[in-house]
Design an enzyme around this catalytic site. Structure first.
Site, PDB file in Angstrom:
ATOM      1  N   LYS A 202       6.081  -6.840  -0.233  1.00 29.23           N
ATOM      2  CA  LYS A 202       6.710  -6.705  -0.633  1.00 29.23           C
ATOM      3  C   LYS A 202       8.105  -6.253  -1.820  1.00 29.23           C
ATOM      4  O   LYS A 202       8.502  -7.450  -0.605  1.00 29.23           O
ATOM      5  CB  LYS A 202       6.476  -4.180   0.008  1.00 29.23           C
ATOM      6  CG  LYS A 202       5.075  -4.542   0.259  1.00 29.23           C
ATOM      7  CD  LYS A 202       4.809  -2.729   1.052  1.00 29.23           C
ATOM      8  CE  LYS A 202       3.706  -2.795   0.704  1.00 29.23           C
ATOM      9  NZ  LYS A 202       2.971  -1.147   1.595  1.00 29.23           N
TER      10      LYS A 202
ATOM     11  N   TYR B  65      -2.223   2.220  -5.312  1.00 32.30           N
ATOM     12  CA  TYR B  65      -2.842   3.031  -4.619  1.00 32.30           C
ATOM     13  C   TYR B  65      -3.754   4.291  -5.110  1.00 32.30           C
ATOM     14  O   TYR B  65      -3.055   5.291  -4.355  1.00 32.30           O
ATOM     15  CB  TYR B  65      -1.427   3.099  -4.569  1.00 32.30           C
ATOM     16  CG  TYR B  65      -0.351   1.900  -2.983  1.00 32.30           C
ATOM     17  CD1 TYR B  65      -1.411   2.102  -2.424  1.00 32.30           C
ATOM     18  CD2 TYR B  65       0.866   1.191  -3.742  1.00 32.30           C
ATOM     19  CE1 TYR B  65      -1.116   1.434  -1.471  1.00 32.30           C
ATOM     20  CE2 TYR B  65       1.441   0.854  -2.727  1.00 32.30           C
ATOM     21  CZ  TYR B  65       0.057   0.268  -1.599  1.00 32.30           C
ATOM     22  OH  TYR B  65       0.411  -0.060  -0.702  1.00 32.30           O
TER      23      TYR B  65
END
Ligand code: GDP
Ligand code: MG
Length: 140
Positions: free
Chosen positions: A11, A51
């Protein structure tokens, strides 16, 4: 034991701190092989799709902002029980609750900026891999 593939993301908090190699060292030490890897800047649309399961959660907006805030490294990992094995070496979502030696315990900044993503099941791994990789980009 079954040879599986799982999907990983290094990330933005981790790429910003030059931790791609450190994370990859932990992945390879665990016996997982990196069979696909590329550094990308996720679009808002890609992050929202990825997501989507968390769309109703209060942190969704923050999560999409974070995932699009800098480069990420998307990866396909292969090995015995790869899905579960990677979840184990990642550690708990909240780094303060992660076991010693796990990627999140060692590197993550917070529950949101927690350095890595890993698929939670074989079915989701297949969907997530297909969102970011075409077949010829994975070399086992
Ligand atoms: P994971 O499977 O361990 O990555 O955790 P989840 O699937 O539950 O959540 C997905 C991602 O959303 C996490 O990895 C975090 O980056 C983020 N996230 C989860 N819970 C929180 C939270 O309470 N606050 C914030 N800001 N982000 C969160
Ligand atoms: Mg998850």
């Amino acid at each position: 034991m079954a040879i599986e593939r799982t999907f990983s993301i290094i990330k933005p908090d981790a790429t910003a701190r030059n931790l791609t190699g450190a994370v990859n060292a932990l992945i390879e030490k665990a016996g997982l092989r990196i069979v696909g890897q590329k550094r990308i800047r996720m679009t808002r649309e890609q992050a929202e799709t990825f997501y989507a399961v968390h769309k109703a959660r209060p942190f969704f907006g923050e999560l999409v902002e974070f995932m699009t805030s800098g480069p990420v490294v998307v990866q396909v990992l292969e090995g015995e029980n790869a899905v579960l094995k990677y979840r184990e070496i990642m550690g708990a979502t909240d780094p303060s609750k992660a076991a010693d030696g796990t990627i999140r315990k060692v590197h993550a900044k917070s529950i949101g900026e927690n350095s890595v993503h890993g698929s939670d099941a074989q079915e989701t791994a297949a969907i997530e891999i297909a969102q970011f990789f075409s077949g010829n980009e994975i070399v086992g």
